[in-house]
Design an enzyme around this catalytic site. Structure first.
Site, PDB file in Angstrom:
ATOM      1  N   LYS A 174     -23.723  49.644   2.455  1.00 51.02           N
ATOM      2  CA  LYS A 174     -23.012  49.591   2.141  1.00 51.02           C
ATOM      3  C   LYS A 174     -23.037  48.097   0.966  1.00 51.02           C
ATOM      4  O   LYS A 174     -22.819  48.177   0.150  1.00 51.02           O
ATOM      5  CB  LYS A 174     -21.569  49.061   3.062  1.00 51.02           C
ATOM      6  CG  LYS A 174     -20.217  49.030   2.541  1.00 51.02           C
ATOM      7  CD  LYS A 174     -19.812  49.496   1.475  1.00 51.02           C
ATOM      8  CE  LYS A 174     -18.049  49.664   0.964  1.00 51.02           C
ATOM      9  NZ  LYS A 174     -17.622  48.487   0.054  1.00 51.02           N
ATOM     10  N   GLU A 181     -23.694  47.914  -7.271  1.00 48.61           N
ATOM     11  CA  GLU A 181     -22.389  48.375  -7.978  1.00 48.61           C
ATOM     12  C   GLU A 181     -21.711  46.931  -8.891  1.00 48.61           C
ATOM     13  O   GLU A 181     -21.210  47.753 -10.342  1.00 48.61           O
ATOM     14  CB  GLU A 181     -20.750  47.819  -6.710  1.00 48.61           C
ATOM     15  CG  GLU A 181     -19.583  48.551  -7.370  1.00 48.61           C
ATOM     16  CD  GLU A 181     -18.413  48.154  -6.639  1.00 48.61           C
ATOM     17  OE1 GLU A 181     -17.858  47.823  -6.199  1.00 48.61           O
ATOM     18  OE2 GLU A 181     -18.477  48.950  -5.500  1.00 48.61           O
TER      19      GLU A 181
END
Length: 307
Positions: A174, A181
């Site tokens: 993550k 991102e």
């Protein structure tokens, strides 16, 4: 199965609601303030204002508590649960958490006779509708498999879950996801700035360009779609300061990369832009990034909230 969700904020509420409304799980909800518990009750979640009452609600079933709180308070909350839950219980650490600290905390949970599963949760405020991508880590496959019914429900209809390795692996995947991102968001922001401020300034409809790019171009993506939505609603992004917060995930990725002597120049550059935006160095690109964050995570358009 029975599960308690501790933390009914933006993400925790979605998790609890999706599980309760499925009809497949009995969900207990715990939150510091009462209003979120009242809301959760309308979805079928059973409010549990006092943490010490939750273990008894599981009866003879294995207790599972999913902690979905800010990283800065998660460790202490999990340690508090190790004093309340019976041995053999499972605690899920769903925070955006430094994987190195996850491994340390896992040792304390194991010493208390319990399993901790770290789960990186993505999908933003759309996870309830679209299904959550869930990135998992646990020292035992058995603990992950025990959670499978819950994870299957949360990932419907279009999400997915997977165990990537031992303790910390979920948070590590993550963490890298969020670092990627940052780079993708910044690249799109800079591209729209170029269209906005370049030689055809005032002529190019940015939302239309984004719409066209969504028709199977190489940069077709959810972030492009969200950029389109933001620009269609507010072409000049008026009222958006361009301040962009950072959650720590890209910072941790860069620290780990330095330790491993791995170069991450694009992620480093995107991270540095966020830091400069917090000092007032903003432009149309950082406004686009702030607008993207609002669209996928519901974050304040002028910097508050982490992602």
């Amino acid at each position: 199965m029975k599960i308690a969700v501790h933390g009914l904020g933006r993400m925790g509420m979605q998790l609890a609601r999706k599980l309760a409304e499925s009809g497949e799980h009995e969900v207990f909800g715990l939150n510091r303030s009462q209003a979120p518990m009242d809301e959760a009750a309308t979805y079928g979640v059973k409010p549990s204002p006092v943490a010490k009452d939750i273990p008894g609600a599981f009866g003879t079933q294995r207790a599972v508590v999913w902690v979905m709180l800010p990283a800065e308070i998660t460790e202490q909350i999990i340690l508090d649960w190790t004093t309340l839950l019976p041995k053999g219980s499972i605690i899920v650490n769903g925070a955006n958490f430094d994987f190195r600290e996850t491994k340390k905390l896992n040792e304390l949970v194991k010493a208390a006779g319990m399993d901790m599963v770290d789960i990186g949760v993505s999908g933003g405020v759309w996870g309830y509708q679209n299904g959550f991508p869930l990135m998992c880590g646990s020292d035992t496959v058995e603990a992950y498999e025990f959670l499978r019914p819950v994870l299957d429900t949360l990932s419907q209809p279009g999400g997915m879950h997977a165990r990537f390795g031992t303790s910390g692996a979920g948070h590590f995947v993550k963490m890298v996801h969020n670092a990627i991102e940052y780079g993708m968001m910044q690249s799109l922001g800079e591209g729209f700035r170029m269209l906005h401020d370049g030689p055809y300034a005032g002529q190019i409809n940015l939302a239309e360009a984004a719409d066209l790019w969504q028709h199977h171009s190489v940069i077709t993506s959810w972030l492009t779609e969200l950029s389109h939505d933001a620009l269609a609603e507010n072409p000049e992004l008026e009222g958006i300061s361009g301040y962009v917060a950072e959650s720590g995930e890209a910072r941790w990725t860069l620290e780990a990369a330095r330790d491993l002597e791995i170069e991450l120049p694009a992620i480093q550059a995107a991270f540095d832009v966020r830091l400069r935006s917090q000092k007032g160095e903003t432009n149309f690109a950082t406004k686009v990034v702030a607008a993207q964050r609002n669209k996928f995570g519901g974050h304040n358009l002028n910097g508050e909230g982490k992602a």
